[in-house]
Design a protein around this motif. Sequence first.
Motif, PDB file in Angstrom:
ATOM      1  N   THR A 145       0.829  -1.211   0.000  1.00 49.39           N
ATOM      2  CA  THR A 145       0.000   0.000   0.000  1.00 49.39           C
ATOM      3  C   THR A 145       0.859   1.255   0.000  1.00 49.39           C
ATOM      4  O   THR A 145       1.939   1.286   0.592  1.00 49.39           O
ATOM      5  CB  THR A 145      -0.917   0.046   1.245  1.00 49.39           C
ATOM      6  OG1 THR A 145      -0.106   0.127   2.409  1.00 49.39           O
ATOM      7  CG2 THR A 145      -1.814  -1.179   1.318  1.00 49.39           C
ATOM      8  N   PRO A 146       0.338   2.323  -0.616  1.00 52.09           N
ATOM      9  CA  PRO A 146       1.016   3.609  -0.498  1.00 52.09           C
ATOM     10  C   PRO A 146       0.706   4.194   0.880  1.00 52.09           C
ATOM     11  O   PRO A 146      -0.180   3.697   1.591  1.00 52.09           O
ATOM     12  CB  PRO A 146       0.352   4.451  -1.594  1.00 52.09           C
ATOM     13  CG  PRO A 146      -1.035   3.893  -1.682  1.00 52.09           C
ATOM     14  CD  PRO A 146      -0.881   2.411  -1.424  1.00 52.09           C
ATOM     15  N   ASP A 147       1.404   5.241   1.253  1.00 51.55           N
ATOM     16  CA  ASP A 147       1.027   5.920   2.494  1.00 51.55           C
ATOM     17  C   ASP A 147      -0.167   6.819   2.205  1.00 51.55           C
ATOM     18  O   ASP A 147      -0.470   7.132   1.047  1.00 51.55           O
ATOM     19  CB  ASP A 147       2.205   6.711   3.074  1.00 51.55           C
ATOM     20  CG  ASP A 147       2.667   7.817   2.162  1.00 51.55           C
ATOM     21  OD1 ASP A 147       2.128   8.929   2.276  1.00 51.55           O
ATOM     22  OD2 ASP A 147       3.553   7.562   1.316  1.00 51.55           O
ATOM     23  N   VAL A 148      -0.869   7.219   3.243  1.00 51.97           N
ATOM     24  CA  VAL A 148      -2.102   7.984   3.084  1.00 51.97           C
ATOM     25  C   VAL A 148      -1.849   9.320   2.380  1.00 51.97           C
ATOM     26  O   VAL A 148      -2.658   9.755   1.558  1.00 51.97           O
ATOM     27  CB  VAL A 148      -2.839   8.169   4.425  1.00 51.97           C
ATOM     28  CG1 VAL A 148      -2.091   9.114   5.353  1.00 51.97           C
ATOM     29  CG2 VAL A 148      -4.266   8.662   4.194  1.00 51.97           C
ATOM     30  N   GLU A 149      -0.731   9.976   2.678  1.00 49.81           N
ATOM     31  CA  GLU A 149      -0.466  11.272   2.043  1.00 49.81           C
ATOM     32  C   GLU A 149      -0.256  11.133   0.538  1.00 49.81           C
ATOM     33  O   GLU A 149      -0.682  11.997  -0.228  1.00 49.81           O
ATOM     34  CB  GLU A 149       0.726  11.962   2.697  1.00 49.81           C
ATOM     35  CG  GLU A 149       0.447  12.444   4.114  1.00 49.81           C
ATOM     36  CD  GLU A 149      -0.787  13.345   4.238  1.00 49.81           C
ATOM     37  OE1 GLU A 149      -0.972  14.243   3.388  1.00 49.81           O
ATOM     38  OE2 GLU A 149      -1.570  13.135   5.179  1.00 49.81           O
ATOM     39  N   THR A 150       0.377  10.063   0.107  1.00 48.48           N
ATOM     40  CA  THR A 150       0.545   9.836  -1.329  1.00 48.48           C
ATOM     41  C   THR A 150      -0.816   9.646  -1.986  1.00 48.48           C
ATOM     42  O   THR A 150      -1.092  10.221  -3.045  1.00 48.48           O
ATOM     43  CB  THR A 150       1.455   8.621  -1.581  1.00 48.48           C
ATOM     44  OG1 THR A 150       2.744   8.884  -1.011  1.00 48.48           O
ATOM     45  CG2 THR A 150       1.599   8.338  -3.066  1.00 48.48           C
ATOM     46  N   ALA A 151      -1.678   8.854  -1.368  1.00 48.33           N
ATOM     47  CA  ALA A 151      -3.024   8.656  -1.915  1.00 48.33           C
ATOM     48  C   ALA A 151      -3.808   9.969  -1.942  1.00 48.33           C
ATOM     49  O   ALA A 151      -4.503  10.271  -2.922  1.00 48.33           O
ATOM     50  CB  ALA A 151      -3.765   7.590  -1.119  1.00 48.33           C
ATOM     51  N   MET A 152      -3.685  10.756  -0.888  1.00 49.10           N
ATOM     52  CA  MET A 152      -4.366  12.059  -0.858  1.00 49.10           C
ATOM     53  C   MET A 152      -3.839  12.960  -1.972  1.00 49.10           C
ATOM     54  O   MET A 152      -4.621  13.607  -2.683  1.00 49.10           O
ATOM     55  CB  MET A 152      -4.167  12.734   0.504  1.00 49.10           C
ATOM     56  CG  MET A 152      -4.858  12.039   1.661  1.00 49.10           C
ATOM     57  SD  MET A 152      -6.640  12.266   1.679  1.00 49.10           S
ATOM     58  CE  MET A 152      -6.761  13.996   2.109  1.00 49.10           C
ATOM     59  N   ASP A 153      -2.527  13.003  -2.134  1.00 48.78           N
ATOM     60  CA  ASP A 153      -1.910  13.870  -3.148  1.00 48.78           C
ATOM     61  C   ASP A 153      -2.267  13.446  -4.564  1.00 48.78           C
ATOM     62  O   ASP A 153      -2.400  14.288  -5.452  1.00 48.78           O
ATOM     63  CB  ASP A 153      -0.393  13.881  -3.001  1.00 48.78           C
ATOM     64  CG  ASP A 153       0.087  14.627  -1.763  1.00 48.78           C
ATOM     65  OD1 ASP A 153      -0.716  15.350  -1.138  1.00 48.78           O
ATOM     66  OD2 ASP A 153       1.277  14.468  -1.420  1.00 48.78           O
ATOM     67  N   ARG A 154      -2.394  12.152  -4.795  1.00 50.08           N
ATOM     68  CA  ARG A 154      -2.612  11.641  -6.150  1.00 50.08           C
ATOM     69  C   ARG A 154      -4.086  11.464  -6.514  1.00 50.08           C
ATOM     70  O   ARG A 154      -4.416  11.407  -7.687  1.00 50.08           O
ATOM     71  CB  ARG A 154      -1.906  10.294  -6.331  1.00 50.08           C
ATOM     72  CG  ARG A 154      -0.442  10.329  -6.059  1.00 50.08           C
ATOM     73  CD  ARG A 154       0.293  11.019  -7.158  1.00 50.08           C
ATOM     74  NE  ARG A 154       1.719  10.938  -6.886  1.00 50.08           N
ATOM     75  CZ  ARG A 154       2.595  11.774  -7.363  1.00 50.08           C
ATOM     76  NH1 ARG A 154       2.216  12.759  -8.132  1.00 50.08           N
ATOM     77  NH2 ARG A 154       3.862  11.634  -7.069  1.00 50.08           N
ATOM     78  N   ILE A 155      -4.957  11.365  -5.510  1.00 50.34           N
ATOM     79  CA  ILE A 155      -6.378  11.137  -5.800  1.00 50.34           C
ATOM     80  C   ILE A 155      -7.233  12.317  -5.344  1.00 50.34           C
ATOM     81  O   ILE A 155      -7.924  12.939  -6.149  1.00 50.34           O
ATOM     82  CB  ILE A 155      -6.877   9.814  -5.151  1.00 50.34           C
ATOM     83  CG1 ILE A 155      -6.102   8.627  -5.717  1.00 50.34           C
ATOM     84  CG2 ILE A 155      -8.382   9.642  -5.366  1.00 50.34           C
ATOM     85  CD1 ILE A 155      -6.360   7.313  -5.001  1.00 50.34           C
ATOM     86  N   VAL A 156      -7.192  12.636  -4.069  1.00 54.25           N
ATOM     87  CA  VAL A 156      -8.092  13.661  -3.527  1.00 54.25           C
ATOM     88  C   VAL A 156      -7.701  15.065  -3.985  1.00 54.25           C
ATOM     89  O   VAL A 156      -8.564  15.843  -4.428  1.00 54.25           O
ATOM     90  CB  VAL A 156      -8.144  13.589  -1.985  1.00 54.25           C
ATOM     91  CG1 VAL A 156      -9.042  14.680  -1.421  1.00 54.25           C
ATOM     92  CG2 VAL A 156      -8.629  12.210  -1.538  1.00 54.25           C
ATOM     93  N   ALA A 157      -6.431  15.410  -3.899  1.00 54.91           N
ATOM     94  CA  ALA A 157      -6.009  16.771  -4.249  1.00 54.91           C
ATOM     95  C   ALA A 157      -6.355  17.144  -5.690  1.00 54.91           C
ATOM     96  O   ALA A 157      -6.934  18.215  -5.924  1.00 54.91           O
ATOM     97  CB  ALA A 157      -4.516  16.946  -3.970  1.00 54.91           C
ATOM     98  N   PRO A 158      -6.065  16.298  -6.675  1.00 60.01           N
ATOM     99  CA  PRO A 158      -6.443  16.679  -8.041  1.00 60.01           C
ATOM    100  C   PRO A 158      -7.960  16.800  -8.230  1.00 60.01           C
ATOM    101  O   PRO A 158      -8.430  17.666  -8.961  1.00 60.01           O
ATOM    102  CB  PRO A 158      -5.879  15.568  -8.919  1.00 60.01           C
ATOM    103  CG  PRO A 158      -4.999  14.743  -8.071  1.00 60.01           C
ATOM    104  CD  PRO A 158      -5.290  15.059  -6.647  1.00 60.01           C
TER     105      PRO A 158
END
Length: 191
Positions: A145-158
């Motif tokens: 799994t990626p870390d939560v911040e990577t997922a946030m940066d790559r999915i939620v932020a955009p």
Amino acid sequence: MSSKQRVRPGGRSARVQASVHTAVRELLEERGREALTVPLVAQRAGVTPSTVYRRWGNLQELLSDVAVERLRPDTEPEDHGDLRSDLTAWAEQFLDEMTSVSGRAYIRDALLGDPDGSNAGQCSAYAAEQINVILARAADREENTPDVETAMDRIVAPMMYRILFRPAGLDAAYARQLVTELFGIRGKGDQ
């Protein structure tokens, strides 16, 4: 007390918050945002306008507080059996909810009545909590799994950027693309 301060569960403060939030939601539905005033909300909630002003400061901060509460997820993300499926389903649902008329209104209100950024931070924390549930389930299944911040940066932020500034063309395919790109980026470093 401002919307930035948390309320004890139970007690008068919680009852006031619940009745005022309910009044706001009902009045928004019945009369629309333009007709909303603090005295009208207070009357519907059974409190004095000074109670509302003392707690929230102004109508915009009250609307922001209500919006943050409405943006809180009701349930944990569904388990679809693997990380990619879980993230894809969550991203599609998140995008659908945030791009709806009510979702956009809640985002607008949450941000407009938030001079110090704490409501935006709370909304971000809601998304991070949901992603953490997905990542923890995947880790329990022994998936990488990626870390939560990577997922946030790559999915939620955009998605949030597009919702706020470039909403045209947002659909489930865009959400799937972001998840696919997350796995593509992870795949290069993981192999």
